[in-house]
Write a protein that holds these residues in place. Structure first.
Motif, PDB file in Angstrom:
ATOM      1  N   ASN A 155      36.275 -20.929  42.778  1.00 43.70           N
ATOM      2  CA  ASN A 155      36.113 -22.368  42.588  1.00 43.70           C
ATOM      3  C   ASN A 155      35.080 -22.641  41.493  1.00 43.70           C
ATOM      4  N   PRO A 156      35.387 -22.262  40.242  1.00 47.14           N
ATOM      5  CA  PRO A 156      34.398 -22.376  39.163  1.00 47.14           C
ATOM      6  C   PRO A 156      33.943 -23.811  38.877  1.00 47.14           C
ATOM      7  N   GLU A 157      34.731 -24.784  39.254  1.00 48.92           N
ATOM      8  CA  GLU A 157      34.337 -26.182  39.043  1.00 48.92           C
ATOM      9  C   GLU A 157      33.566 -26.753  40.237  1.00 48.92           C
ATOM     10  N   TRP A 158      33.432 -25.968  41.276  1.00 48.89           N
ATOM     11  CA  TRP A 158      32.757 -26.381  42.502  1.00 48.89           C
ATOM     12  C   TRP A 158      33.347 -27.678  43.058  1.00 48.89           C
ATOM     13  N   LYS A 159      34.661 -27.799  42.985  1.00 48.42           N
ATOM     14  CA  LYS A 159      35.304 -28.995  43.546  1.00 48.42           C
ATOM     15  C   LYS A 159      35.287 -28.909  45.065  1.00 48.42           C
ATOM     16  N   ASP A 160      35.377 -30.056  45.713  1.00 45.59           N
ATOM     17  CA  ASP A 160      35.399 -30.113  47.166  1.00 45.59           C
ATOM     18  C   ASP A 160      36.763 -29.625  47.650  1.00 45.59           C
ATOM     19  N   LYS A 168      24.254 -29.607  44.099  1.00 47.18           N
ATOM     20  CA  LYS A 168      24.418 -28.152  44.227  1.00 47.18           C
ATOM     21  C   LYS A 168      23.078 -27.432  44.359  1.00 47.18           C
ATOM     22  N   ASN A 203      31.952 -19.221  42.380  1.00 47.66           N
ATOM     23  CA  ASN A 203      32.556 -19.274  41.044  1.00 47.66           C
ATOM     24  C   ASN A 203      33.820 -18.435  40.929  1.00 47.66           C
ATOM     25  N   LYS A 234      29.987 -31.134  50.868  1.00 49.19           N
ATOM     26  CA  LYS A 234      30.986 -30.630  49.933  1.00 49.19           C
ATOM     27  C   LYS A 234      31.327 -29.175  50.278  1.00 49.19           C
ATOM     28  N   VAL A 275      32.734 -25.847  49.284  1.00 53.21           N
ATOM     29  CA  VAL A 275      33.000 -25.220  47.984  1.00 53.21           C
ATOM     30  C   VAL A 275      33.579 -23.811  48.101  1.00 53.21           C
TER      31      VAL A 275
END
Length: 99
Positions: A86-91, A15, A83, A50, A52
């Motif tokens: 997508n607070p978990e920054w998942k793909d 990140k 955030n 990724k 995001v």
């Protein structure tokens, strides 16, 4: 959600780098980034694979305006935007690959 016109933000595993782009076909464009099809691109150089964040638009002109707005902001604003959805920054690739 519209299938075509979109802005998106890609990052690397750590990140550390954010890339904001615009496209008329999000699933194709993200696939190109993930596959490294353009070995001279910024996203290839920094291993940005990724997805995001993304937003869809009715027209490409709307998407381009939004891309300019995001690119003109600080990294903190981009991080806050990511955030917010997508607070978990998942793909998010799996969400759009079915488009």
């Amino acid at each position: 959600m519209e299938k075509g016109n979109a802005i998106y933000i890609m990052t690397n595993a750590r990140k550390t780098v954010l890339y904001t782009g615009v496209t008329n076909n999000l699933s194709r464009r993200v696939y190109e980034h993930k596959s490294g099809l353009n070995s001279t691109s910024f996203t290839f150089k920094y291993n940005l694979k990724k997805l995001v964040y993304f937003e869809s638009f009715h027209t490409i002109d709307e998407a381009i305006l939004r891309e300019k707005q995001i690119k003109g902001g600080s990294r903190k604003k981009k991080v806050d935007l990511i955030n917010s959805i997508n607070p978990e920054w998942k793909d998010l690739w799996e969400e759009i690959e079915k488009w």
